[in-house]
Design an enzyme around this catalytic site. Structure first.
Site: not given
Length: 346
Positions: A121, A319
């Site tokens: 991320d 994610h």
């Protein structure tokens, strides 16, 4: 003459204990202007693990023992603004150049000259820029979820502001100091649960449903979060840990990363379009918006990551990749690390 390679690692196995990082050691180390909390496990070549938003060192809890078992010194940091690390009051203290300096200082504080850096991320661009700006320190770089895209293009806040039409892109929503904090800090645990669920493969909204990355007028980001169940990778205990950290620290330090995108764009102008030449790895999920929206950046890897060793898109993965697919990601990391050239002894 062929370069030596590191000893082949053992394949990591699922942790046998409730807490896979139970054997890890916690430390505070000094960096310019503050301190960084880190968690380390194992001995061998240093692998620095950098988390994203809204997480902590804990997001690497599965990789710490796996990398240690494979013969590496695995170190997961709390990025400044998170956990037990320093939380400067000034928003500009969270600019990319400062985070790169933190990573360099951590390597030095651990008594090492070089390290492999791996990020997820926001940690992915932090890792990428660490390798780009300090190739003398970071000999290889692994990127999870967010592809490498060299600095360039228009001012970021202008670009983000043009996304979404009548709705507001979440990065723009995070820009105004105090705005997102007012939403999140009313119910930190509930907000985190919804945010994690919104980007997880097994709980994210179905195709065609309202996109949780965008905020309608007069609404909140969380209005589109799924409710009712946690993602399969997230236990109540895990959520308690994350919520406890942010209840204690607040969210401003974490959100200040988003509030520096224009500063980063200005600071990194000397590296406009620059490739990263060290050996690299990318792992993304095929259901992750970071991977699909930035497909062009992945296509450009022959130019932007000329040292790319391997790239993997995991089917049916969202994610939170190193937590959703913990064993698979640990295996890909250890296989890649084993194939890297051994550190040079000068």
């Amino acid at each position: 003459m062929a370069q030596p390679t590191r000893p082949q690692p053992t394949r990591p196995h699922p942790a046998a204990t409730e807490d896979p990082a139970a054997a890890a050691r916690h430390r505070l180390v000094e960096v310019p202007g503050g301190r960084i909390h880190l968690v380390e496990q194992g001995a061998g070549p240093l692998v620095l693990l950098v988390h994203g938003f809204p997480e902590s060192w804990y997001s690497w809890r599965h990789q710490l023992p796996a990398l240690a078992a494979a013969g590496y010194r695995a170190v997961a940091v709390d990025v400044r603004g998170y956990g037990r690390s320093s939380k400067p009051a000034e928003p500009e203290a969270y600019r990319m150049l400062q985070l790169v300096a933190d990573n360099v200082a951590v390597v030095r504080a651990l008594g090492e000259r070089t390290a492999t850096v791996v990020g997820h991320d926001w940690g992915s661009p932090v890792a990428a820029n660490s390798a780009l700006l300090r190739p003398d320190v970071f000999s290889a770089v692994g990127l999870l979820s967010v592809p490498y895209a060299p600095r360039g293009g228009p001012r970021p806040t202008e670009a983000f502001g043009a996304i979404g039409g009548d709705e507001e892109f979440y990065v723009s929503y995070f820009q105004e100091p105090g705005r997102a904090e007012a939403e999140i800090e009313q119910d930190v645990r509930g907000w985190l649960a919804g945010f994690y669920a919104a980007l997880s493969a097994d709980t994210m909204p179905a195709a065609g449903e309202s996109d949780p990355h965008f905020v309608p007028p007069a609404a909140k980001l969380s209005d589109r979060f799924p409710t009712g169940r946690l993602p399969g990778w997230l236990t109540e205990r895990d959520l308690d840990f994350y919520a406890g950290e942010f209840e204690r620290t607040g969210l401003t330090g974490a959100l200040n990363r988003y509030r520096n995108v224009d500063r980063d764009w200005a600071d990194l102008a000397p590296w406009d379009g620059a490739p990263i030449r060290q050996p690299s790895l990318f792992i993304g999920g095929d259901l992750d918006a970071s991977t699909t929206w930035m497909a062009g950046a992945i296509d450009a890897y022959p130019s932007t990551l000329p040292g790319l060793v391997s790239s993997h898109i995991l089917k049916g993965c969202g994610h939170w990749i190193q937590q959703e697919r913990a064993e698979e990601v640990s295996g890909l990391l250890t296989d890649w690390l084993a194939a890297l050239p051994a550190p040079r002894e000068d």
